[in-house]
Write a protein that holds these residues in place. Structure first.
Motif, PDB file in Angstrom:
ATOM      1  N   ASN A   6      -6.508   3.441  -2.851  1.00 12.68           N
ATOM      2  CA  ASN A   6      -5.545   2.381  -2.571  1.00 12.68           C
ATOM      3  C   ASN A   6      -5.746   1.703  -1.225  1.00 12.68           C
ATOM      4  O   ASN A   6      -5.526   0.496  -1.104  1.00 12.68           O
ATOM      5  CB  ASN A   6      -4.116   2.942  -2.653  1.00 12.68           C
ATOM      6  N   TRP A  18      -6.096  -2.338  -1.389  1.00 12.02           N
ATOM      7  CA  TRP A  18      -5.027  -3.215  -0.903  1.00 12.02           C
ATOM      8  C   TRP A  18      -5.349  -3.828   0.446  1.00 12.02           C
ATOM      9  O   TRP A  18      -4.782  -4.854   0.817  1.00 12.02           O
ATOM     10  CB  TRP A  18      -3.699  -2.458  -0.890  1.00 12.02           C
ATOM     11  N   ILE A  72       0.824  -1.208   0.000  1.00 10.55           N
ATOM     12  CA  ILE A  72       0.000   0.000   0.000  1.00 10.55           C
ATOM     13  C   ILE A  72       0.859   1.259   0.000  1.00 10.55           C
ATOM     14  O   ILE A  72       0.549   2.246  -0.673  1.00 10.55           O
ATOM     15  CB  ILE A  72      -0.978  -0.008   1.202  1.00 10.55           C
TER      16      ILE A  72
END
Length: 421
Positions: free
Chosen positions: A222, A226, A34
């Motif tokens: 994100n 993730w 990440i």
């Protein structure tokens, strides 16, 4: 029953304690992913904002239209124009990958454009019976001029479309102004051309929180994506532990014990759900506390934390169900580990973790609807980006839970069939 469930939970914890390296990978790998991917995406975005893309600009017209196009390109703050090339050398430089693109303005573009516009306007004016002094000497309409655009073969198609649309818009505006000016000349009007602004414009309306606009950023995309990838990656250690139990005889002792097999499954479920929640909290903590120190936007979860934890629990159930099925069917660790890791990557690709679903071919967009990662990702996005509540993501939560039930049911059926006497 509760005591048996507790003992099953303790057994899973002891199994995990024996594989500290695997636990570290479960927690550390998603954090590294990440941080790395968010930095790359955010840095790329900032670099595109702060630097200019060098492109070759060849002006064979050297007149009004080409100068207007050149001025627009320079004012865009996106391109750095290189002019020391001819068309042949520009083509070689672009096709070899030295530069991303080249724009070649043809000779006499302004002159031929003016002639074509003047001729068409004269025809229109004369068709209304408004004869002009020059109507008797109408010029033939010339062939449309072509502005040549050369692109590096490796250039992204989205970049090509964006540039071509921008050039088309510039040329369209120049033509419109010239047509309007030609009508003014033919009809003898004296209206100021600069006063004729666009009658229609675009204004983006974004969601607001109070007086502040809510603008999606790389972090908001994100962190949930993730987190979901990390949650599903527990398929690997879970399936490996199930295979170990079969190879070490633990599963045989579990079958002959008075404890039903589904209790062992529930013990694994509760254990790995705790791991999923810890993964989620670590990812959120990185987004809130670490990203601001890395010049990244902070991850805003104000008023959404409870909803996000609920989605995490259901996504965790789906991942656990898949891991239980894989560990039940696989006979060796060599089967479960590679297949588990590969299948998670495939589910992530199909589900929109790597590439947004709307960019996929139409067939793959339909396939994505069957990926549990896509259900979880949509639920996360609804809460984080669309400010939805639990009621709005009930469909996704139901699908994730049914996926867990289906996977566990198949696992129990398969286990009973394999060990039927």
């Amino acid at each position: 029953m509760l005591y048996k469930l507790w003992r099953s939970f303790i057994k899973e914890i002891l199994l995990l304690k024996r594989d500290i390296g695997g636990i570290v990978i479960i927690f550390v790998m998603p954090l590294l992913l990440i941080i790395t991917i968010t930095l790359i995406q955010d840095s790329t975005f900032k670099n595109l904002e702060g630097s200019k893309i060098p492109i070759i600009f060849i002006d064979n017209d050297k007149s009004e239209v080409s100068k207007s196009i050149k001025k627009e390109l320079e004012n865009s703050k996106t391109f750095q124009l290189l002019t020391d090339y001819n068309e042949k050398s520009a083509q070689e430089a672009v096709f070899s990958g030295e530069y991303q693109m080249s724009i070649v303005i043809p000779e006499n573009l302004t002159k031929d454009l003016n002639s074509n516009i003047e001729s068409k306007v004269q025809k229109i004016v004369s068709s209304f019976g408004l004869e002009s002094d020059s109507a008797a000497t109408l010029k033939p309409v010339l062939k449309a001029k072509e502005i040549h655009l050369y692109f590096d073969p490796a250039t992204n198609s989205g970049f090509k479309s964006s540039v071509m649309n921008s050039v088309n818009k510039m040329v369209f505006e120049i033509e419109n102004k010239k047509i309007y000016k030609a009508f003014q000349d033919q009809l003898g009007t004296t209206e100021n051309l600069e006063e004729n602004k666009n009658l229609i414009s675009f204004k983006e309306i974004t969601p607001k929180k109070g007086d502040t606009e809510i603008l999606p950023n790389s972090v908001q995309h994100n962190v949930p994506a993730w987190t979901l990838f990390a949650i599903f990656f527990i398929v690997v250690p879970l399936s490996i532990n199930l295979v170990k139990e079969k190879s070490q005889g633990t599963s045989v002792r579990a079958r002959v014990s008075p404890t039903p097999y589904y209790i062992h499954i529930l013990g694994k479920t509760f254990t790995y759900l705790i791991i999923c929640i810890i993964q989620f909290l670590l990812m959120v903590a990185v987004g809130i506390y670490l990203f601001p120190y890395m010049d990244l936007p902070a991850f805003d979860v104000s008023g959404k934390m409870f909803h996000l934890i609920i989605v995490t629990l259901f996504a965790g159930l789906a991942a656990i169900g898949f891991g239980v099925l894989l560990g039940t069917i696989a006979d060796t660790q060599e089967q479960s580990a590679p297949f588990g890791a590969t299948s998670v990557v495939v589910l992530a690709a199909i589900g929109g973790i790597w590439v947004p679903v709307f960019l996929m071919p139409e067939f793959m967009q339909h396939v994505a609807k069957f990926s549990p990662m896509n259900w979880g990702l949509n639920a996360y996005y609804d809460i984080i980006l669309r400010n939805s509540g639990i009621g709005n993501v009930a469909k996704e939560l139901a699908l994730l839970f049914l996926f867990y039930v289906a996977m566990v049911s198949v696992s129990i059926f398969y286990e009973r069939k394999q060990n039927a006497v």
